[in-house]
Structure formats: C-alpha cells, structure tokens
Design a protein around this motif. Structure first.
Motif, PDB file in Angstrom:
ATOM      1  N   LEU A 192       0.847  -1.195   0.000  1.00  0.00           N
ATOM      2  CA  LEU A 192       0.000   0.000   0.000  1.00  0.00           C
ATOM      3  C   LEU A 192       0.884   1.247   0.000  1.00  0.00           C
ATOM      4  N   GLU A 193       0.582   2.178  -0.887  1.00  0.00           N
ATOM      5  CA  GLU A 193       1.338   3.422  -0.958  1.00  0.00           C
ATOM      6  C   GLU A 193       0.540   4.556  -0.325  1.00  0.00           C
ATOM      7  N   SER A 194       1.225   5.612   0.046  1.00  0.00           N
ATOM      8  CA  SER A 194       0.543   6.789   0.584  1.00  0.00           C
ATOM      9  C   SER A 194      -0.141   7.543  -0.555  1.00  0.00           C
ATOM     10  N   LEU A 195      -0.973   8.501  -0.212  1.00  0.00           N
ATOM     11  CA  LEU A 195      -1.734   9.270  -1.201  1.00  0.00           C
ATOM     12  C   LEU A 195      -0.852  10.292  -1.910  1.00  0.00           C
ATOM     13  N   ASP A 196      -1.097  10.498  -3.193  1.00  0.00           N
ATOM     14  CA  ASP A 196      -0.442  11.621  -3.864  1.00  0.00           C
ATOM     15  C   ASP A 196      -1.296  12.874  -3.630  1.00  0.00           C
ATOM     16  N   ARG A 197      -0.863  14.010  -4.174  1.00  0.00           N
ATOM     17  CA  ARG A 197      -1.567  15.277  -3.892  1.00  0.00           C
ATOM     18  C   ARG A 197      -3.009  15.237  -4.384  1.00  0.00           C
ATOM     19  N   GLU A 198      -3.221  14.704  -5.582  1.00  0.00           N
ATOM     20  CA  GLU A 198      -4.584  14.607  -6.116  1.00  0.00           C
ATOM     21  C   GLU A 198      -5.416  13.626  -5.293  1.00  0.00           C
ATOM     22  N   GLY A 199      -4.805  12.521  -4.940  1.00  0.00           N
ATOM     23  CA  GLY A 199      -5.508  11.523  -4.140  1.00  0.00           C
ATOM     24  C   GLY A 199      -5.876  12.047  -2.770  1.00  0.00           C
ATOM     25  N   LEU A 200      -4.998  12.849  -2.185  1.00  0.00           N
ATOM     26  CA  LEU A 200      -5.292  13.437  -0.872  1.00  0.00           C
ATOM     27  C   LEU A 200      -6.519  14.333  -0.943  1.00  0.00           C
ATOM     28  N   GLU A 201      -6.621  15.147  -1.987  1.00  0.00           N
ATOM     29  CA  GLU A 201      -7.783  16.038  -2.124  1.00  0.00           C
ATOM     30  C   GLU A 201      -9.066  15.222  -2.283  1.00  0.00           C
ATOM     31  N   ARG A 202      -9.006  14.150  -3.061  1.00  0.00           N
ATOM     32  CA  ARG A 202     -10.167  13.275  -3.217  1.00  0.00           C
ATOM     33  C   ARG A 202     -10.531  12.608  -1.895  1.00  0.00           C
ATOM     34  N   TYR A 203      -9.507  12.198  -1.171  1.00  0.00           N
ATOM     35  CA  TYR A 203      -9.711  11.529   0.110  1.00  0.00           C
ATOM     36  C   TYR A 203     -10.437  12.449   1.100  1.00  0.00           C
ATOM     37  N   VAL A 204      -9.961  13.683   1.202  1.00  0.00           N
ATOM     38  CA  VAL A 204     -10.569  14.650   2.125  1.00  0.00           C
ATOM     39  C   VAL A 204     -12.009  14.939   1.713  1.00  0.00           C
ATOM     40  N   SER A 205     -12.245  15.176   0.429  1.00  0.00           N
ATOM     41  CA  SER A 205     -13.603  15.464  -0.061  1.00  0.00           C
ATOM     42  C   SER A 205     -14.537  14.286   0.160  1.00  0.00           C
ATOM     43  N   HIS A 206     -14.017  13.079  -0.078  1.00  0.00           N
ATOM     44  CA  HIS A 206     -14.827  11.868   0.093  1.00  0.00           C
ATOM     45  C   HIS A 206     -15.261  11.685   1.539  1.00  0.00           C
ATOM     46  N   ARG A 207     -14.355  11.894   2.469  1.00  0.00           N
ATOM     47  CA  ARG A 207     -14.698  11.706   3.881  1.00  0.00           C
ATOM     48  C   ARG A 207     -15.696  12.756   4.348  1.00  0.00           C
ATOM     49  N   LEU A 208     -15.555  13.985   3.876  1.00  0.00           N
ATOM     50  CA  LEU A 208     -16.514  15.034   4.236  1.00  0.00           C
ATOM     51  C   LEU A 208     -17.893  14.712   3.675  1.00  0.00           C
ATOM     52  N   ALA A 209     -17.937  14.278   2.411  1.00  0.00           N
ATOM     53  CA  ALA A 209     -19.223  13.951   1.782  1.00  0.00           C
ATOM     54  C   ALA A 209     -19.876  12.756   2.480  1.00  0.00           C
ATOM     55  N   THR A 210     -19.084  11.746   2.829  1.00  0.00           N
ATOM     56  CA  THR A 210     -19.615  10.566   3.517  1.00  0.00           C
ATOM     57  C   THR A 210     -20.175  10.938   4.886  1.00  0.00           C
ATOM     58  N   ALA A 211     -19.555  11.952   5.503  1.00  0.00           N
ATOM     59  CA  ALA A 211     -20.014  12.408   6.814  1.00  0.00           C
ATOM     60  C   ALA A 211     -21.239  13.310   6.724  1.00  0.00           C
ATOM     61  N   GLY A 212     -21.694  13.590   5.501  1.00  0.00           N
ATOM     62  CA  GLY A 212     -22.919  14.363   5.334  1.00  0.00           C
ATOM     63  C   GLY A 212     -22.735  15.778   4.859  1.00  0.00           C
ATOM     64  N   TYR A 213     -21.509  16.197   4.576  1.00  0.00           N
ATOM     65  CA  TYR A 213     -21.290  17.568   4.132  1.00  0.00           C
ATOM     66  C   TYR A 213     -21.691  17.725   2.674  1.00  0.00           C
ATOM     67  N   ASN A 214     -22.360  18.822   2.383  1.00  0.00           N
ATOM     68  CA  ASN A 214     -22.800  19.102   1.023  1.00  0.00           C
ATOM     69  C   ASN A 214     -22.684  20.600   0.777  1.00  0.00           C
ATOM     70  N   GLY A 215     -21.540  21.010   0.269  1.00  0.00           N
ATOM     71  CA  GLY A 215     -21.320  22.427   0.054  1.00  0.00           C
ATOM     72  C   GLY A 215     -20.007  22.664  -0.654  1.00  0.00           C
ATOM     73  N   PRO A 216     -19.581  23.928  -0.718  1.00  0.00           N
ATOM     74  CA  PRO A 216     -18.309  24.248  -1.381  1.00  0.00           C
ATOM     75  C   PRO A 216     -17.137  23.667  -0.594  1.00  0.00           C
ATOM     76  N   SER A 217     -15.967  23.721  -1.192  1.00  0.00           N
ATOM     77  CA  SER A 217     -14.772  23.144  -0.571  1.00  0.00           C
ATOM     78  C   SER A 217     -14.527  23.759   0.802  1.00  0.00           C
ATOM     79  N   VAL A 218     -14.300  22.907   1.776  1.00  0.00           N
ATOM     80  CA  VAL A 218     -14.029  23.377   3.138  1.00  0.00           C
ATOM     81  C   VAL A 218     -12.574  23.797   3.264  1.00  0.00           C
ATOM     82  N   PHE A 219     -11.674  23.047   2.635  1.00  0.00           N
ATOM     83  CA  PHE A 219     -10.242  23.323   2.744  1.00  0.00           C
ATOM     84  C   PHE A 219      -9.756  24.068   1.504  1.00  0.00           C
ATOM     85  N   THR A 220      -9.025  25.151   1.701  1.00  0.00           N
ATOM     86  CA  THR A 220      -8.474  25.884   0.566  1.00  0.00           C
ATOM     87  C   THR A 220      -7.346  25.063  -0.063  1.00  0.00           C
ATOM     88  N   SER A 221      -7.011  25.415  -1.293  1.00  0.00           N
ATOM     89  CA  SER A 221      -5.941  24.711  -1.994  1.00  0.00           C
ATOM     90  C   SER A 221      -4.613  24.866  -1.254  1.00  0.00           C
TER      91      SER A 221
END
Length: 306
Positions: A192-221
């Motif tokens: 298993l490898e660690s996340l790349d930069r693109e994968g990290l952004e997907r990971y963060v967005s996925h966890r927020l969406a799974t937790a019920g968040y529905n809105g604009p990006s919470v974390f800035t670039s």
C-alpha cells in the motif's frame, strides 16, 4: 464540536477504521481486488504491507465485511494482536473458530480440535480465511508455527488460508534464512502506498461527503498543499490534521479552513512538520504581506494629508 458549524452529520476524520469511509482509489482498489481474487482461488499465504497509517486495518476490515456477507461460503477469523507464542496463536485461532479450549490443553490435542473443525467446514463447502493484523510483531517461532499449521490439508485443498497485514518490517523478517520456507509460501503480495496530492484532495472530499457535508470546498488549496507536505499523504496523519484544523477554524468562527488553521494544527501535532522550504515560503509570503500593508498605509496617510 464543529459538526453543526460545518453542517456535518458525523465526525469525518475519526481514526476508527469505519469501512463506510473506504475510498476505492487505485491503490486500495487494486489491493482489494487482489485479496478477493486470491481468496476465491484458495491461494496459500497472502501479504499486504504498508507503512504506519496507510490504511491496512481499514482494508482488512473491508475484506472481512465482504466475506461476512457470504457466510455460506466463507468463515473468517481475525487476530488483531499476534504477539503470541505458537500455542497462544493456536488458542486464538481456535477461539475465532468457535472452539472452547483451556489454556492448559496439550499442543497435540489442541491441533486435533482445530483440524476437526476445519475438516467439517471443508466438508460443508465453506472456506476458512485467517486474517492477522500487525503481523510484523509476530515472534519468529510463531510465524514458523503458523506455516507448519497451514500444512493441514485434504487431497484437494488447504484447510485454511492466511492473509497477513504488516508494516515493511515483515519483509525484513522474511529475508531471514530461518523463514525462507514461509517466504516461498506467499503467493501474492501487495504494498500500500501513501496518497499523492490529487488523491489526498479526493480523500478529504470523500470523507466530508460521507459524513454528510454538502457544500463548497471546506479546505483551501493552500491548506491542502500544506496538509500534503506535512502528512506525506499518510491517511492517518491526514485525518489527525484535518480534524484539528476544523476545530481551529470553528474556534475562529471561520467556515473555510485556510492555511493558518492548518499550520496551527501541524505545529500542534508531534512528529509532524512542514518541510523547511514550505515554512520559508510561508514566512516570505507573510513578510510580503506586511510590506504591502505598510506601503498601503503610507499611501493612504499621504493621500488624506494633501
């Protein structure tokens, strides 16, 4: 807590390996498919290796849940703490198989009980799979005893399979001459490898969406850039830093996590730091802002004194 502030239903970055948050990204998708195909083909030993915090336990539980959805086909056994003597391992395996065995039972008698139940499962057409987490912590004698136990078989097939989840230290152990027979038994292996930069952004967005968040990006670039630099893409550290930075932003009354809350979270976390280049860039940017505000102030003072 920040849940209501960010309109989230549950904590998105908990360290508990909740499989609802499993992200089917390339690395994890390949590992999951490899495990399921290897298990269905009744391969012998299977090994998954990854650094601390890369999601081995999450992957293990995902596979376990899949097998448990097919109880007529699979019987799963899970040992989370394998720092055991050979007999301790056999007792733990017996317990997972639903057997009652006293600790003072003889080694031969214990093995006979395990063999009997494995034979029964095989006769019923059910496949037994033993999952061992943190396998790198197993004593060498226990690893060798595990190999010997997998010699249990019928004329057609092995009576059970073994899936090892471990840190890279296991690979070092398996290079020892005394464990060369076990190394030869491992038919499939995945790292298993660690996340790349693109994968990290997907990971963060996925966890927020799974937790019920529905809105604009919470974390800035910029915040995600610092998160990636500090965490090196390791999911567990990503979770820790995201959780802390959400708390910081909530305390400041902000609905977006920018660079400053992320930096404070990084500074507050032991064993985590930004590369010096990132820190210097941030300091330089801050200095530029100070100079810019000073120039603006001088200009405004001069303008109003005309």
């Amino acid at each position: 807590m920040y849940l209501e502030h960010f309109a989230i239903k549950e904590l998105p970055f908990s360290l508990t390996p909740n499989t609802e948050f499993f992200l089917n990204m390339a690395s994890y998708h390949k590992a999951y498919n490899m495990l399921m195909v290897s298990i269905s083909n009744r391969e012998g030993f299977i090994k998954v290796v990854g650094e601390v915090g890369t999601g081995k336990t999450m992957l293990c539980r995902k596979v376990l849940n899949t097998l448990e959805e097919n109880p007529d086909t699979y019987v799963s056994a899970y040992i989370a703490n394998p720092v055991l003597s050979p007999k301790g391992l056999f007792l733990a395996f017996a317990e997972e198989l639903g057997l009652e065995a006293d600790s003072d039972i003889g080694h031969h008698s214990l093995l006979k009980k395990i063999t009997k139940v494995l034979m029964q499962y095989s006769a019923d057409g059910r496949q037994v799979v033993l999952f061992i987490d943190e396998a790198h912590a197993m004593p060498e004698k226990t690893l060798e005893a595990l190999r010997l136990m997998t010699n249990l078989e019928t004329e057609q097939t092995k009576l059970f399979q073994v899936v090892l989840f471990a840190q890279p230290e296991l690979d070092e152990m398996l290079r020892e001459k005394s464990l060369r027979q076990l190394l030869q038994r491992i038919t499939f292996s995945y790292r298993l490898e660690s996340l790349d930069r693109e994968g990290l952004e997907r990971y963060v967005s996925h966890r927020l969406a799974t937790a019920g968040y529905n809105g604009p990006s919470v974390f800035t670039s910029a915040a995600l850039d610092d998160l990636f630099a500090a965490s090196k893409g390791i999911p567990r550290i990503v979770n820790i830093l995201c959780h802390k930075s959400l708390m910081v932003a909530f305390g400041r009354g902000e609905r977006v996590v920018g660079r400053e809350p992320m930096r404070k979270s990084i500074e507050d976390t032991e064993g985590v730091a930004l590369p010096k280049t990132n820190a210097r860039q941030f300091a330089a940017a801050g200095a530029v802002m100070v100079v810019a505000f000073a120039v603006l102030a001088i200009y405004l003072v001069g303008y109003y004194l005309r």
